[in-house]
Design an enzyme around this catalytic site. Structure first.
Site, PDB file in Angstrom:
ATOM      1  N   HIS A 119       0.850  -1.200   0.000  1.00 19.12           N
ATOM      2  CA  HIS A 119       0.000   0.000   0.000  1.00 19.12           C
ATOM      3  C   HIS A 119       0.875   1.235   0.000  1.00 19.12           C
ATOM      4  CE1 HIS A 119       0.613  -1.490   4.109  1.00 19.12           C
ATOM      5  NE2 HIS A 119       0.660  -0.228   4.498  1.00 19.12           N
ATOM      6  N   HIS A 133       1.090   5.007   1.036  1.00 17.48           N
ATOM      7  CA  HIS A 133       0.467   6.043   1.868  1.00 17.48           C
ATOM      8  C   HIS A 133       0.566   7.381   1.141  1.00 17.48           C
ATOM      9  CE1 HIS A 133       0.300   4.005   5.937  1.00 17.48           C
ATOM     10  NE2 HIS A 133       1.232   3.240   5.393  1.00 17.48           N
TER      11      HIS A 133
HETATM   12  P1  5GP Z   1       1.638   0.056   7.443  1.00 18.66           P
HETATM   13  O1  5GP Z   1       2.336   0.327   8.747  1.00 18.66           O
HETATM   14  O2  5GP Z   1       1.454  -1.419   7.170  1.00 18.66           O
HETATM   15  O3  5GP Z   1       2.257   0.802   6.300  1.00 18.66           O
HETATM   16  O4  5GP Z   1       0.236   0.738   7.603  1.00 18.66           O
HETATM   17  C1  5GP Z   1      -0.984   0.088   7.593  1.00 18.66           C
HETATM   18  C2  5GP Z   1      -2.035   1.181   7.627  1.00 18.66           C
HETATM   19  O5  5GP Z   1      -3.278   0.563   7.419  1.00 18.66           O
HETATM   20  C3  5GP Z   1      -2.114   1.919   8.968  1.00 18.66           C
HETATM   21  O6  5GP Z   1      -1.930   3.316   8.742  1.00 18.66           O
HETATM   22  C4  5GP Z   1      -3.497   1.579   9.480  1.00 18.66           C
HETATM   23  O7  5GP Z   1      -4.121   2.678  10.122  1.00 18.66           O
HETATM   24  C5  5GP Z   1      -4.242   1.178   8.223  1.00 18.66           C
HETATM   25  N1  5GP Z   1      -5.274   0.184   8.452  1.00 18.66           N
HETATM   26  C6  5GP Z   1      -5.138  -0.955   9.185  1.00 18.66           C
HETATM   27  N2  5GP Z   1      -6.287  -1.657   9.158  1.00 18.66           N
HETATM   28  C7  5GP Z   1      -7.143  -0.947   8.378  1.00 18.66           C
HETATM   29  C8  5GP Z   1      -8.511  -1.158   7.991  1.00 18.66           C
HETATM   30  O8  5GP Z   1      -9.156  -2.158   8.342  1.00 18.66           O
HETATM   31  N3  5GP Z   1      -9.076  -0.230   7.195  1.00 18.66           N
HETATM   32  C9  5GP Z   1      -8.396   0.887   6.795  1.00 18.66           C
HETATM   33  N4  5GP Z   1      -9.052   1.756   6.023  1.00 18.66           N
HETATM   34  N5  5GP Z   1      -7.124   1.123   7.137  1.00 18.66           N
HETATM   35  C10 5GP Z   1      -6.501   0.211   7.932  1.00 18.66           C
END
Ligand code: 5GP
Ligand code: ZN
Length: 136
Positions: free
Chosen positions: A97, A99
């Protein structure tokens, strides 16, 4: 099944702002800025390394499109854009993903270069040599 695969399949709800054949963009459930968005390929991939090359352009043209949507929607054309790739970088969801974090005057945030302070003790020319040697 993977959380973001469930979101791309519509099995878990999300605040979707853009969707096409290859990509879904939805608001982060725990936003660190207004409009904090995640852009994900529909094909399950953990990092960019295992995303097929033909899906790179659809992913990054969607990032560009979402930047325009956010500029109009939350009123800034300043963004921090990044990928946490791998556990040590902070990746918690093992589905690639991107950001997109809108930035605003006085938001108190830093640049990407402030996420770690681990300057190498070797000269960068040595590091370059090591990288080139390892890649034949
Ligand atoms: P990472 O640290 O893996 O880059 O970030 C994962 C992101 O996914 C986090 O910013 C978290 O808030 C977001 N996230 C986690 N679970 C969900 C979810 O069920 N729905 C949405 N919309 N975002 C999520
Ligand atoms: Zn997935």
């Amino acid at each position: 099944m993977c959380l973001f695969c469930n979101i791309t399949k519509g099995e878990i709800p999300a605040q979707i702002i853009y969707e096409d054949k290859n990509v879904l963009a939805f608001l982060d459930v725990n936003p660190i800025a207004p409009g904090h968005t995640l852009v994900v390929p529909k094909k399950h991939s953990v990092t960019l390394t295992d995303l097929p090359d033909n899906l790179l352009e659809p992913l990054f043209s969607s990032v560009k499109r979402v930047m325009g949507m956010l500029e109009r929607g939350v009123g800034t054309n300043h963004f921090t854009i990044g990928i946490n790739s791998g556990r040590l970088s902070g990746q918690e969801v093992d589905h690639l993903h991107v950001h997109i974090i809108p930035r605003f005057e006085g938001d108190g945030g830093g640049s990407l270069q402030t996420v770690v302070q681990n300057s190498p003790d070797k000269d960068i020319s040595d590091i370059k040599e090591r990288i080139l040697k390892a890649n034949g």
